[in-house]
Design a protein around this motif. Structure first.
Motif, short mmCIF file in Angstrom:
data_model
loop_
_atom_site.label_atom_id
_atom_site.label_comp_id
_atom_site.label_asym_id
_atom_site.label_seq_id
_atom_site.Cartn_x
_atom_site.Cartn_y
_atom_site.Cartn_z
N GLY A 1 6.74 -4.43 -5.79
CA GLY A 1 7.18 -3.81 -4.55
C GLY A 1 6.03 -3.37 -3.67
O GLY A 1 6.24 -2.86 -2.57
N TYR A 2 4.79 -3.59 -4.13
CA TYR A 2 3.63 -3.26 -3.32
C TYR A 2 3.30 -4.44 -2.39
O TYR A 2 3.48 -5.60 -2.76
CB TYR A 2 2.43 -2.95 -4.20
CG TYR A 2 2.60 -1.72 -5.07
CD1 TYR A 2 2.34 -0.45 -4.58
CD2 TYR A 2 3.04 -1.84 -6.39
CE1 TYR A 2 2.51 0.68 -5.38
CE2 TYR A 2 3.21 -0.72 -7.20
CZ TYR A 2 2.94 0.53 -6.68
OH TYR A 2 3.11 1.64 -7.47
N ARG A 3 2.80 -4.14 -1.20
CA ARG A 3 2.47 -5.17 -0.22
C ARG A 3 1.02 -5.04 0.23
O ARG A 3 0.51 -3.93 0.40
CB ARG A 3 3.39 -5.06 1.00
CG ARG A 3 4.85 -5.35 0.71
CD ARG A 3 5.08 -6.83 0.45
NE ARG A 3 6.49 -7.12 0.21
CZ ARG A 3 6.97 -8.34 0.04
NH1 ARG A 3 6.14 -9.37 0.07
NH2 ARG A 3 8.25 -8.52 -0.18
N GLY A 4 0.40 -6.21 0.43
CA GLY A 4 -0.97 -6.24 0.92
C GLY A 4 -1.03 -6.25 2.43
O GLY A 4 -0.01 -6.14 3.13
N LEU A 5 -2.23 -6.39 2.97
CA LEU A 5 -2.42 -6.38 4.42
C LEU A 5 -1.69 -7.53 5.10
O LEU A 5 -1.28 -7.41 6.26
CB LEU A 5 -3.93 -6.46 4.74
CG LEU A 5 -4.77 -5.23 4.35
CD1 LEU A 5 -6.23 -5.50 4.62
CD2 LEU A 5 -4.30 -4.00 5.11
N TYR A 6 -1.54 -8.64 4.41
CA TYR A 6 -0.87 -9.81 4.97
C TYR A 6 0.49 -10.03 4.33
O TYR A 6 0.97 -11.15 4.21
CB TYR A 6 -1.76 -11.05 4.79
CG TYR A 6 -3.12 -10.88 5.43
CD1 TYR A 6 -3.30 -11.03 6.81
CD2 TYR A 6 -4.23 -10.53 4.65
CE1 TYR A 6 -4.54 -10.85 7.39
CE2 TYR A 6 -5.48 -10.34 5.23
CZ TYR A 6 -5.63 -10.51 6.60
OH TYR A 6 -6.86 -10.32 7.18
N ASN A 7 1.10 -8.93 3.90
CA ASN A 7 2.44 -8.93 3.30
C ASN A 7 2.49 -9.67 1.97
O ASN A 7 3.55 -10.16 1.55
CB ASN A 7 3.46 -9.55 4.27
CG ASN A 7 4.86 -9.01 4.03
OD1 ASN A 7 5.04 -7.85 3.66
ND2 ASN A 7 5.86 -9.85 4.23
N GLU A 8 1.37 -9.75 1.27
CA GLU A 8 1.36 -10.37 -0.04
C GLU A 8 2.05 -9.46 -1.05
O GLU A 8 2.06 -8.24 -0.90
CB GLU A 8 -0.07 -10.64 -0.54
CG GLU A 8 -1.01 -11.27 0.48
CD GLU A 8 -1.88 -10.24 1.16
OE1 GLU A 8 -3.10 -10.44 1.17
OE2 GLU A 8 -1.33 -9.23 1.64
N ASP A 9 2.61 -10.08 -2.08
CA ASP A 9 3.21 -9.31 -3.17
C ASP A 9 2.11 -8.87 -4.14
O ASP A 9 1.32 -9.70 -4.59
CB ASP A 9 4.24 -10.15 -3.93
CG ASP A 9 5.53 -10.30 -3.15
OD1 ASP A 9 5.93 -9.32 -2.49
OD2 ASP A 9 6.13 -11.38 -3.19
N PHE A 10 2.10 -7.59 -4.48
CA PHE A 10 1.17 -7.08 -5.45
C PHE A 10 1.92 -6.24 -6.48
O PHE A 10 3.03 -5.77 -6.24
CB PHE A 10 0.07 -6.22 -4.79
CG PHE A 10 -0.97 -7.02 -4.06
CD1 PHE A 10 -1.79 -7.88 -4.74
CD2 PHE A 10 -1.12 -6.89 -2.70
CE1 PHE A 10 -2.75 -8.62 -4.08
CE2 PHE A 10 -2.08 -7.62 -2.02
CZ PHE A 10 -2.90 -8.50 -2.71
#
Length: 393
Positions: free
Chosen positions: A311-320
């Motif tokens: 449910g975490y998102r990176g700067l470019y909306n990546e799944d983390f």
């Protein structure tokens, strides 16, 4: 005086590293200071791939030549990779199954061939019980390690008219001792004891025109299916299970994890010794807001568990994902502690990591870790996790 200055500088260095959430090198170990946890990254002396539970103080893996191997530890900050057998020496799928109590390892190649090594019995075998592309092949199930029996299953794909196929193989005698009868609809999940397998039974409901599934205790010797309080609860909550050795379960401590369609979340199910007093515990109250848990890896003693939180998102909306650790003990509500969550992000992949009782660090969680193009074995000490739990409580 020089010794005193050295000690002061060392503590100051660690304090600054902690504040900056950075990485230090101490006694040839790379230690990342995050959230009070200090993961130890041990530089691997060679290639290894996938980690599974193995003998006391060791891990099972696949080495650079496609052989079943073990990882052991030397001192506090070194590791050794040793082939257990010169087999299968092939490029294997991302599937590795172990049963430490039986000294057994099984993997699979893309041509649907199973590769089995009974290390304690000095037995290796590569075979294809059934050649098919119409079926899904779940993880094999160790039926009875005293009798050297393992099962291979073939489950029809969605909307397939094919029936399930089951083969129980005696790897000591090298022979199939059981094949399923006609109109077979059983899929094994895990062996509950020497008699019963927790299984899923499919049946077609003509009134609803739907395929229904329910959990049963299956006795392959009599081909009888039995139900009890545990199977009834698993059916009630419509649970989806993904089980293997110390993965989403610990039968010694009598609990399992799965996704419940009724609760629409990950749950923990516990039971008493006679499969009574069943409790289902939805786990969303332990997750950070807006986040969900994935599969759980458990320790052999059943006292520890870990999962990835998505449910975490990176700067470019990546799944983390982030990793969470839990202590399972009666002192906590529902027998499970609050999560201790690491700061490092991880990419999602099928979990092939394991707990190991390190000879010096005690119980640790071990996983593959890559940085700067190099391969490490990352260890989290559960003593550090317990200290964080005590601090937060």
């Amino acid at each position: 005086m020089k010794l005193f200055k050295s000690v002061i500088l060392t503590f100051l260095f660690i304090f600054i590293a902690t504040i900056c959430n950075t990485c230090i090198t101490y006694n040839n170990e790379q230690i990342n200071i995050v959230n009070g946890l200090q993961p130890i990254d041990i530089r691997s002396p060679g290639f290894f791939w996938l980690l599974q539970p193995w003998k006391e103080g060791k891990l099972a893996t696949i080495d650079g030549r496609g052989r079943f191997a073990e990882i052991s530890f030397v001192g506090t900050n070194r590791m050794r990779i040793t082939p257990l057998v010169n087999f299968p020496r092939m490029q294997l799928d991302r599937r590795l199954n172990t049963w430490p109590e039986a000294g057994l390892i099984v993997a699979q190649t893309a041509d649907r061939m199973h590769h089995l090594a009974a290390i304690d019995d000095n037995i290796t075998k590569s075979h294809i019980p059934m050649l098919t592309w119409q079926h899904i092949i779940p993880a094999p199930v160790l039926v009875n390690h005293h009798e050297k029996l393992i099962s291979y299953m073939y489950v029809p794909r969605n909307n397939s008219s094919e029936q399930s196929k089951l083969f129980i193989y005696n790897y000591k005698e090298d022979r199939i001792v059981f094949e399923n009868p006609d109109n077979f609809s059983i899929t094994f999940s895990i062996s509950m004891n020497d008699q019963y397998i927790l299984a899923q039974k499919r049946s077609f409901n003509e009134s609803t025109n739907r395929m229904e599934r329910r959990r049963v205790f299956y006795d392959w010797r009599t081909t009888e299916s039995n139900e009890n309080d545990l199977t009834n609860e698993l059916r009630r909550i419509q649970i989806n299970l993904n089980l293997r050795t110390f993965f989403n379960n610990n039968l010694h401590k009598r609990y399992l994890f799965g996704n419940s369609e009724i609760f629409n979340e990950r749950v923990m199910v516990t039971w008493d010794e006679d499969f009574s007093n069943i409790k289902t515990i939805p786990l969303s109250y332990l997750a950070p807001e807006g986040k969900r848990f994935r599969d759980f890896v458990t320790s052999s003693n059943g006292n520890w568990a870990t999962t990835l939180i998505w449910g975490y998102r990176g700067l470019y909306n990546e799944d983390f994902h982030k990793r969470a650790f839990f202590h399972l003990d009666a002192r906590y509500p529902n027998g499970i502690s609050m999560p201790i969550i690491t700061d490092d992000y991880e990419e999602f992949q099928s979990e092939y990591s394991a707990f190991v009782n390190h000879p010096i660090h005690g119980m640790c969680f071990a996983q593959e870790w890559r940085k700067n193009g190099r391969l490490y074995l990352r260890l989290y000490k559960m003593s550090d996790v317990l200290a964080e739990i005590d601090k937060q409580m």
